[in-house]
Design a protein around this motif. Structure first.
Motif, PDB file in Angstrom:
ATOM      1  N   ILE A  51      -8.547 -12.053   3.908  1.00 47.68           N
ATOM      2  CA  ILE A  51      -8.085 -11.874   5.294  1.00 47.68           C
ATOM      3  C   ILE A  51      -6.832 -11.011   5.322  1.00 47.68           C
ATOM      4  O   ILE A  51      -6.700 -10.091   6.137  1.00 47.68           O
ATOM      5  N   ALA A  52      -5.891 -11.304   4.416  1.00 49.49           N
ATOM      6  CA  ALA A  52      -4.631 -10.558   4.379  1.00 49.49           C
ATOM      7  C   ALA A  52      -4.869  -9.088   4.070  1.00 49.49           C
ATOM      8  O   ALA A  52      -4.250  -8.197   4.676  1.00 49.49           O
ATOM      9  N   ARG A  53      -5.754  -8.808   3.107  1.00 44.09           N
ATOM     10  CA  ARG A  53      -6.024  -7.404   2.743  1.00 44.09           C
ATOM     11  C   ARG A  53      -6.678  -6.654   3.896  1.00 44.09           C
ATOM     12  O   ARG A  53      -6.416  -5.468   4.105  1.00 44.09           O
ATOM     13  N   LYS A  54      -7.547  -7.335   4.649  1.00 38.54           N
ATOM     14  CA  LYS A  54      -8.179  -6.697   5.806  1.00 38.54           C
ATOM     15  C   LYS A  54      -7.110  -6.311   6.833  1.00 38.54           C
ATOM     16  O   LYS A  54      -7.096  -5.181   7.345  1.00 38.54           O
ATOM     17  N   ILE A  55      -6.192  -7.231   7.129  1.00 37.28           N
ATOM     18  CA  ILE A  55      -5.116  -6.928   8.080  1.00 37.28           C
ATOM     19  C   ILE A  55      -4.233  -5.807   7.554  1.00 37.28           C
ATOM     20  O   ILE A  55      -3.843  -4.903   8.299  1.00 37.28           O
ATOM     21  N   ALA A  56      -3.926  -5.850   6.248  1.00 32.98           N
ATOM     22  CA  ALA A  56      -3.051  -4.844   5.642  1.00 32.98           C
ATOM     23  C   ALA A  56      -3.673  -3.457   5.667  1.00 32.98           C
ATOM     24  O   ALA A  56      -2.964  -2.452   5.580  1.00 32.98           O
ATOM     25  N   SER A  57      -4.990  -3.379   5.799  1.00 34.59           N
ATOM     26  CA  SER A  57      -5.667  -2.077   5.823  1.00 34.59           C
ATOM     27  C   SER A  57      -5.630  -1.434   7.207  1.00 34.59           C
ATOM     28  O   SER A  57      -6.022  -0.278   7.362  1.00 34.59           O
ATOM     29  N   LEU A  58      -5.144  -2.160   8.197  1.00 31.39           N
ATOM     30  CA  LEU A  58      -5.168  -1.685   9.581  1.00 31.39           C
ATOM     31  C   LEU A  58      -3.817  -1.110   9.990  1.00 31.39           C
ATOM     32  O   LEU A  58      -2.841  -1.178   9.246  1.00 31.39           O
ATOM     33  N   SER A  59      -3.764  -0.554  11.176  1.00 29.64           N
ATOM     34  CA  SER A  59      -2.537   0.047  11.699  1.00 29.64           C
ATOM     35  C   SER A  59      -1.532  -1.026  12.078  1.00 29.64           C
ATOM     36  O   SER A  59      -1.805  -1.876  12.926  1.00 29.64           O
ATOM     37  N   ARG A  60      -0.361  -0.982  11.449  1.00 29.98           N
ATOM     38  CA  ARG A  60       0.681  -1.950  11.793  1.00 29.98           C
ATOM     39  C   ARG A  60       1.115  -1.845  13.258  1.00 29.98           C
ATOM     40  O   ARG A  60       1.242  -2.871  13.930  1.00 29.98           O
ATOM     41  N   PRO A  61       1.366  -0.638  13.808  1.00 31.54           N
ATOM     42  CA  PRO A  61       1.766  -0.565  15.222  1.00 31.54           C
ATOM     43  C   PRO A  61       0.739  -1.181  16.169  1.00 31.54           C
ATOM     44  O   PRO A  61       1.108  -1.843  17.138  1.00 31.54           O
ATOM     45  N   VAL A  62      -0.539  -0.976  15.879  1.00 32.08           N
ATOM     46  CA  VAL A  62      -1.591  -1.522  16.736  1.00 32.08           C
ATOM     47  C   VAL A  62      -1.636  -3.043  16.634  1.00 32.08           C
ATOM     48  O   VAL A  62      -1.711  -3.750  17.644  1.00 32.08           O
ATOM     49  N   VAL A  63      -1.597  -3.562  15.408  1.00 30.19           N
ATOM     50  CA  VAL A  63      -1.632  -5.011  15.212  1.00 30.19           C
ATOM     51  C   VAL A  63      -0.408  -5.679  15.822  1.00 30.19           C
ATOM     52  O   VAL A  63      -0.499  -6.725  16.482  1.00 30.19           O
ATOM     53  N   SER A  68      10.325 -18.704  -2.846  1.00 22.10           N
ATOM     54  CA  SER A  68      10.224 -17.454  -3.599  1.00 22.10           C
ATOM     55  C   SER A  68       9.393 -16.479  -2.782  1.00 22.10           C
ATOM     56  O   SER A  68       8.559 -16.890  -1.964  1.00 22.10           O
ATOM     57  N   SER A  69       9.633 -15.202  -2.981  1.00 20.18           N
ATOM     58  CA  SER A  69       8.942 -14.193  -2.180  1.00 20.18           C
ATOM     59  C   SER A  69       8.616 -12.985  -3.045  1.00 20.18           C
ATOM     60  O   SER A  69       9.440 -12.543  -3.853  1.00 20.18           O
ATOM     61  N   ARG A  70       7.412 -12.472  -2.877  1.00 21.18           N
ATOM     62  CA  ARG A  70       7.024 -11.234  -3.542  1.00 21.18           C
ATOM     63  C   ARG A  70       6.152 -10.442  -2.577  1.00 21.18           C
ATOM     64  O   ARG A  70       5.493 -11.015  -1.708  1.00 21.18           O
ATOM     65  N   GLN A  71       6.148  -9.137  -2.732  1.00 21.19           N
ATOM     66  CA  GLN A  71       5.392  -8.289  -1.820  1.00 21.19           C
ATOM     67  C   GLN A  71       4.672  -7.201  -2.587  1.00 21.19           C
ATOM     68  O   GLN A  71       5.237  -6.570  -3.483  1.00 21.19           O
ATOM     69  N   ARG A  72       3.429  -6.989  -2.226  1.00 22.01           N
ATOM     70  CA  ARG A  72       2.627  -5.944  -2.869  1.00 22.01           C
ATOM     71  C   ARG A  72       1.550  -5.483  -1.893  1.00 22.01           C
ATOM     72  O   ARG A  72       0.901  -6.297  -1.243  1.00 22.01           O
ATOM     73  N   ASP A  73       1.375  -4.183  -1.798  1.00 25.57           N
ATOM     74  CA  ASP A  73       0.330  -3.583  -0.961  1.00 25.57           C
ATOM     75  C   ASP A  73       0.391  -4.079   0.481  1.00 25.57           C
ATOM     76  O   ASP A  73      -0.639  -4.337   1.119  1.00 25.57           O
ATOM     77  N   GLY A  74       1.611  -4.219   0.999  1.00 25.63           N
ATOM     78  CA  GLY A  74       1.793  -4.609   2.383  1.00 25.63           C
ATOM     79  C   GLY A  74       1.722  -6.099   2.655  1.00 25.63           C
ATOM     80  O   GLY A  74       1.912  -6.535   3.789  1.00 25.63           O
ATOM     81  N   ILE A  75       1.453  -6.906   1.619  1.00 28.51           N
ATOM     82  CA  ILE A  75       1.292  -8.350   1.774  1.00 28.51           C
ATOM     83  C   ILE A  75       2.478  -9.069   1.137  1.00 28.51           C
ATOM     84  O   ILE A  75       2.712  -8.926  -0.070  1.00 28.51           O
ATOM     85  N   SER A 131      10.241  -3.079   8.328  1.00 24.75           N
ATOM     86  CA  SER A 131       9.734  -2.077   7.390  1.00 24.75           C
ATOM     87  C   SER A 131       8.244  -1.831   7.615  1.00 24.75           C
ATOM     88  O   SER A 131       7.453  -2.776   7.730  1.00 24.75           O
ATOM     89  N   THR A 132       7.861  -0.583   7.656  1.00 24.02           N
ATOM     90  CA  THR A 132       6.445  -0.266   7.850  1.00 24.02           C
ATOM     91  C   THR A 132       5.611  -0.586   6.612  1.00 24.02           C
ATOM     92  O   THR A 132       4.379  -0.539   6.665  1.00 24.02           O
ATOM     93  N   ASP A 133       6.286  -0.911   5.504  1.00 18.69           N
ATOM     94  CA  ASP A 133       5.555  -1.307   4.297  1.00 18.69           C
ATOM     95  C   ASP A 133       5.017  -2.728   4.397  1.00 18.69           C
ATOM     96  O   ASP A 133       4.148  -3.118   3.618  1.00 18.69           O
ATOM     97  N   LEU A 134       5.537  -3.503   5.342  1.00 18.06           N
ATOM     98  CA  LEU A 134       5.101  -4.888   5.513  1.00 18.06           C
ATOM     99  C   LEU A 134       3.994  -4.952   6.560  1.00 18.06           C
ATOM    100  O   LEU A 134       4.170  -4.507   7.687  1.00 18.06           O
ATOM    101  N   LYS A 135       2.848  -5.533   6.180  1.00 20.30           N
ATOM    102  CA  LYS A 135       1.711  -5.621   7.099  1.00 20.30           C
ATOM    103  C   LYS A 135       1.316  -7.049   7.450  1.00 20.30           C
ATOM    104  O   LYS A 135       0.777  -7.302   8.526  1.00 20.30           O
ATOM    105  N   VAL A 136       1.571  -7.998   6.551  1.00 25.82           N
ATOM    106  CA  VAL A 136       1.149  -9.383   6.768  1.00 25.82           C
ATOM    107  C   VAL A 136       1.956 -10.291   5.845  1.00 25.82           C
ATOM    108  O   VAL A 136       2.386  -9.874   4.769  1.00 25.82           O
TER     109      VAL A 136
END
Length: 300
Positions: free
Chosen positions: A236-248, A49-56, A88-93
């Motif tokens: 940890i996930a929220r910290k990564i999600a707060s950063l620039s996706r292109p940089v990461v 199962s998969s769900r996504q919220r706030d880039g996570i 998708s740029t909405d996905l961060k981690v």
């Protein structure tokens, strides 16, 4: 002919960041079909199962009755969830976790008997390898959140993730040697996550190691009490999600590209990556924000 056509169809769906990476091509057997029902979920069931919220994105192995075995169907379901809108740029981690007391028991041994063809067995192992390489080639960090036992290909999955957080009740093993099936493919990820002698002891004996031992040897990022597992992983996930996706994404790709190179080549690759990073919009935004003593506003 059918297998080759299926392989071309699969590659057509693969994004550029994966197709042009260092992953080996799929074997021709990838699109072969095993016996009716082999590796297939029961009607109406969902193996992940998969769900996504706030880039996570949270992906959950959801077949606890079968100890979350990495059957062919489970692997393909996991592959789909990882690949879904990967660009998708909405996905961060991404976080991979599991239902029940077993994170994953590894391959479904019922799929590995001589009732199935060698072509089907090839498909099982090649698909598993593709999923493990997909994690490394994916543009966003992938975190394993482990609460319980992870064995064989389940241990391989944990070792393949970029970050792994486990509860103190978790344990890890590659016990295939005990049933006459040496964990050769799990050994690829294990041998890159822990020292060689630790990996070989696990592979030769099949004996499990504790979460604390796995942390000591480098398979895990951290170990926490069970009741704190989700909170710490999400931190940890929220910290990564707060950063620039292109940089990461740039940094992740560069890390894996240089890590097995000689020192001079590694520095050459990393230096060029730094130049590319400085040229990014978010690279300049971050530098200027630091100089101006303000919070950066990332493009993605």
């Amino acid at each position: 002919m059918a297998a080759a056509a299926g392989l071309r169809a699969f590659r057509a769906k693969v994004p550029d960041w994966l197709r042009h990476g260092r992953c080996v091509p799929l074997a021709a057997g990838f699109c072969s079909r095993g016996p009716a029902g082999a590796g297939q979920p029961e009607p109406g069931s969902r193996l992940t199962s998969s769900r996504q919220r706030d880039g996570i994105r949270n992906i959950v192995l959801s077949n606890p009755k079968r100890r979350n075995a990495l059957s062919l169907a489970m692997l393909k379901s996991l592959q789909r969830d990882i690949l879904h809108e990967a660009e998708s740029t909405d996905l961060k981690v991404i976080i991979i976790s599991a239902e029940g007391p077993v994170f994953s028991s590894g391959h479904d041994l019922k799929e590995l008997t001589d009732e199935q063809s060698p072509e089907y067995h090839t498909e099982v192992f090649q698909t598993c390898s593709e999923v493990m390489m997909l994690i490394q080639k994916h543009p966003v960090p992938v975190i394993a959140m482990v609460n319980g036992l992870a064995t064989a290909a389940g241990c391989q999955l944990v070792a393949s993730c970029d970050i792994a957080v486990a509860s103190d009740k978790s344990s890890f093993a590659t016990p295939g040697v005990n049933i006459g099936l040496f964990c050769s493919t799990p050994g690829v990820a294990l041998g890159r996550a822990v020292p060689r002698k630790v990996a070989l002891e696990m592979l030769f004996t099949g004996e499990p190691i504790s979460a604390q031992e796995a942390l000591l040897h480098g398979m895990l990022s951290r170990v926490v009490p069970e009741e704190q597992l989700e909170e710490e992983t999400m931190r940890i996930a929220r910290k990564i999600a707060s950063l620039s996706r292109p940089v990461v994404s740039l940094g992740k790709a560069a890390f894996y590209k240089q890590v097995h190179q000689d020192l001079r080549t590694a520095y050459h690759l990393a230096s060029q990556t730094m130049v590319d990073n400085v040229a990014l919009h978010d690279g300049q935004e971050g530098i200027k924000a630091f100089i101006q003593k303000r919070k950066p506003v990332w493009s993605h």
